[in-house]
Motif scaffolding. Structure first.
Motif, PDB file in Angstrom:
ATOM      1  N   PRO A 113       0.796  -1.239   0.000  1.00 35.19           N
ATOM      2  CA  PRO A 113       0.000   0.000   0.000  1.00 35.19           C
ATOM      3  C   PRO A 113       0.820   1.277   0.000  1.00 35.19           C
ATOM      4  O   PRO A 113       0.283   2.351  -0.293  1.00 35.19           O
ATOM      5  CB  PRO A 113      -0.814  -0.119   1.299  1.00 35.19           C
ATOM      6  CG  PRO A 113       0.046  -0.943   2.202  1.00 35.19           C
ATOM      7  CD  PRO A 113       0.705  -1.949   1.295  1.00 35.19           C
ATOM      8  N   LEU A 114       2.105   1.201   0.326  1.00 37.45           N
ATOM      9  CA  LEU A 114       2.917   2.411   0.446  1.00 37.45           C
ATOM     10  C   LEU A 114       3.868   2.625  -0.721  1.00 37.45           C
ATOM     11  O   LEU A 114       4.527   3.665  -0.795  1.00 37.45           O
ATOM     12  CB  LEU A 114       3.721   2.369   1.754  1.00 37.45           C
ATOM     13  CG  LEU A 114       2.931   2.153   3.044  1.00 37.45           C
ATOM     14  CD1 LEU A 114       3.864   2.200   4.247  1.00 37.45           C
ATOM     15  CD2 LEU A 114       1.818   3.183   3.187  1.00 37.45           C
ATOM     16  N   ILE A 115       3.979   1.671  -1.627  1.00 32.65           N
ATOM     17  CA  ILE A 115       4.976   1.755  -2.696  1.00 32.65           C
ATOM     18  C   ILE A 115       4.740   2.974  -3.580  1.00 32.65           C
ATOM     19  O   ILE A 115       3.602   3.382  -3.825  1.00 32.65           O
ATOM     20  CB  ILE A 115       4.958   0.458  -3.539  1.00 32.65           C
ATOM     21  CG1 ILE A 115       6.179   0.389  -4.455  1.00 32.65           C
ATOM     22  CG2 ILE A 115       3.663   0.323  -4.319  1.00 32.65           C
ATOM     23  CD1 ILE A 115       6.345  -0.956  -5.147  1.00 32.65           C
ATOM     24  N   THR A 116       5.839   3.569  -4.050  1.00 32.46           N
ATOM     25  CA  THR A 116       5.778   4.708  -4.968  1.00 32.46           C
ATOM     26  C   THR A 116       6.641   4.418  -6.191  1.00 32.46           C
ATOM     27  O   THR A 116       7.444   3.472  -6.201  1.00 32.46           O
ATOM     28  CB  THR A 116       6.281   5.998  -4.307  1.00 32.46           C
ATOM     29  OG1 THR A 116       7.696   5.884  -4.091  1.00 32.46           O
ATOM     30  CG2 THR A 116       5.575   6.258  -2.979  1.00 32.46           C
ATOM     31  N   ASP A 117       6.498   5.257  -7.203  1.00 30.18           N
ATOM     32  CA  ASP A 117       7.341   5.090  -8.389  1.00 30.18           C
ATOM     33  C   ASP A 117       8.812   5.267  -8.050  1.00 30.18           C
ATOM     34  O   ASP A 117       9.680   4.614  -8.648  1.00 30.18           O
ATOM     35  CB  ASP A 117       6.909   6.058  -9.494  1.00 30.18           C
ATOM     36  CG  ASP A 117       6.823   7.504  -9.036  1.00 30.18           C
ATOM     37  OD1 ASP A 117       6.937   7.779  -7.822  1.00 30.18           O
ATOM     38  OD2 ASP A 117       6.623   8.379  -9.900  1.00 30.18           O
ATOM     39  N   ASN A 118       9.126   6.107  -7.068  1.00 30.78           N
ATOM     40  CA  ASN A 118      10.524   6.279  -6.663  1.00 30.78           C
ATOM     41  C   ASN A 118      11.104   4.980  -6.106  1.00 30.78           C
ATOM     42  O   ASN A 118      12.306   4.702  -6.272  1.00 30.78           O
ATOM     43  CB  ASN A 118      10.656   7.382  -5.621  1.00 30.78           C
ATOM     44  CG  ASN A 118      10.446   8.761  -6.205  1.00 30.78           C
ATOM     45  OD1 ASN A 118      10.671   8.982  -7.399  1.00 30.78           O
ATOM     46  ND2 ASN A 118      10.000   9.702  -5.390  1.00 30.78           N
ATOM     47  N   ASP A 119      10.278   4.183  -5.446  1.00 30.46           N
ATOM     48  CA  ASP A 119      10.754   2.897  -4.948  1.00 30.46           C
ATOM     49  C   ASP A 119      11.080   1.954  -6.101  1.00 30.46           C
ATOM     50  O   ASP A 119      12.089   1.236  -6.070  1.00 30.46           O
ATOM     51  CB  ASP A 119       9.697   2.252  -4.040  1.00 30.46           C
ATOM     52  CG  ASP A 119       9.457   3.042  -2.771  1.00 30.46           C
ATOM     53  OD1 ASP A 119      10.443   3.449  -2.136  1.00 30.46           O
ATOM     54  OD2 ASP A 119       8.286   3.264  -2.421  1.00 30.46           O
ATOM     55  N   VAL A 120      10.226   1.933  -7.106  1.00 27.55           N
ATOM     56  CA  VAL A 120      10.494   1.074  -8.263  1.00 27.55           C
ATOM     57  C   VAL A 120      11.758   1.544  -8.979  1.00 27.55           C
ATOM     58  O   VAL A 120      12.598   0.732  -9.391  1.00 27.55           O
ATOM     59  CB  VAL A 120       9.291   1.057  -9.218  1.00 27.55           C
ATOM     60  CG1 VAL A 120       9.580   0.174 -10.432  1.00 27.55           C
ATOM     61  CG2 VAL A 120       8.040   0.556  -8.494  1.00 27.55           C
ATOM     62  N   VAL A 121      11.929   2.845  -9.096  1.00 25.34           N
ATOM     63  CA  VAL A 121      13.152   3.389  -9.697  1.00 25.34           C
ATOM     64  C   VAL A 121      14.375   2.950  -8.898  1.00 25.34           C
ATOM     65  O   VAL A 121      15.425   2.596  -9.469  1.00 25.34           O
ATOM     66  CB  VAL A 121      13.071   4.923  -9.791  1.00 25.34           C
ATOM     67  CG1 VAL A 121      14.429   5.520 -10.159  1.00 25.34           C
ATOM     68  CG2 VAL A 121      12.022   5.336 -10.809  1.00 25.34           C
ATOM     69  N   ALA A 122      14.263   2.932  -7.568  1.00 25.63           N
ATOM     70  CA  ALA A 122      15.386   2.513  -6.732  1.00 25.63           C
ATOM     71  C   ALA A 122      15.723   1.038  -6.948  1.00 25.63           C
ATOM     72  O   ALA A 122      16.904   0.660  -6.956  1.00 25.63           O
ATOM     73  CB  ALA A 122      15.069   2.777  -5.264  1.00 25.63           C
TER      74      ALA A 122
END
Length: 234
Positions: A113-122
């Motif tokens: 529920p907390l994931i963001t596009d910045n996390d996927v980029v990381a």
């Protein structure tokens, strides 16, 4: 990478039919609330993956027509689950992606529920140009909440008990470099009722988003999907 692929990375999100999702762990929640939470999280995971890569570069594997509707409206593609079990279904999707010319695949569960596009980029950055395997540990149970595999060193997923440890061992066995980044928003999943209550108490937008998805379901899905939280709300 073949010319018709939207992105060198294919993100894979396995799902159950909505009526079956989270029933074992959340059997004391009203079905409408449980299903609303499942769809809200699916939208968020897909939106993060699509924003970090491209429309059509995320594939939701399995589910039902409601899952398909939400996946496609959020920018993903959808494919039925024709395998027997989660790991075989995910492995088949990984093999399909590699056969299509994807340079790497990224497994993400649909309950982050907390994931963001910045996390996927990381996660992508951790692969050093899709040369390393990247594995993110679930904070609660030693599971795996992200697994990026280069196509050249892909191995069959081992989701289940102690999967993070097993995936790390399997990655090392392939000879690929292994990266295990600390990404708290990816590490948090909604596996238990305690996780759900924590999110309701500590995530400002969570309860209102679940309510919006309940309203969407009650309206027989005739209105547009509820909007995801804004950056300020996150």
């Amino acid at each position: 990478m073949t010319a018709d692929l939207p992105h060198p990375l294919r993100t894979l999100v396995p799902m159950k039919p909505l009526a079956e999702a989270k029933t074992r762990l959340w059997d004391d929640l009203p079905p409408s609330e449980r299903q609303a939470a499942v769809l809200m999280m699916l939208q968020r995971v897909v939106a993060a993956a699509v924003s970090a890569t491209a429309r059509g570069a995320c594939v939701v594997v399995g589910g039902d027509e409601v899952v398909r509707e939400v996946a496609e409206a959020s920018g993903a593609r959808w494919t039925p689950d024709t395998a027997d079990g989660l790991n075989p279904a995910l492995w088949a999707a990984i093999q399909d992606a590699c056969a299509d010319g994807a340079e790497a695949t990224l497994f993400l569960p649909g309950d982050l529920p907390l994931i963001t596009d910045n996390d996927v980029v990381a996660v992508i950055a951790g692969s050093h140009g899709y040369a390393a395997t990247v594995c993110v540990r679930a904070s609660s149970d030693g599971g795996t909440n992200a697994l990026l595999q280069p196509a050249a060193t892909a191995f069959e997923p081992l989701l289940g008990e102690r999967s993070f440890e097993k995936h790390c061992e399997a990655a090392v066995a392939t000879g690929a470099a292994l990266v295990t980044p600390d990404l708290p928003r990816v590490a948090f999943d909604l596996d238990t009722r305690a996780d759900y209550e924590w999110a309701k108490q500590n995530v400002a937008w969570f309860t209102s988003s679940v309510y919006d998805w309940e309203a969407w379901l009650r309206g027989a899905r005739k209105s547009p999907l509820p909007a995801p939280p804004t950056e300020q709300e996150r």
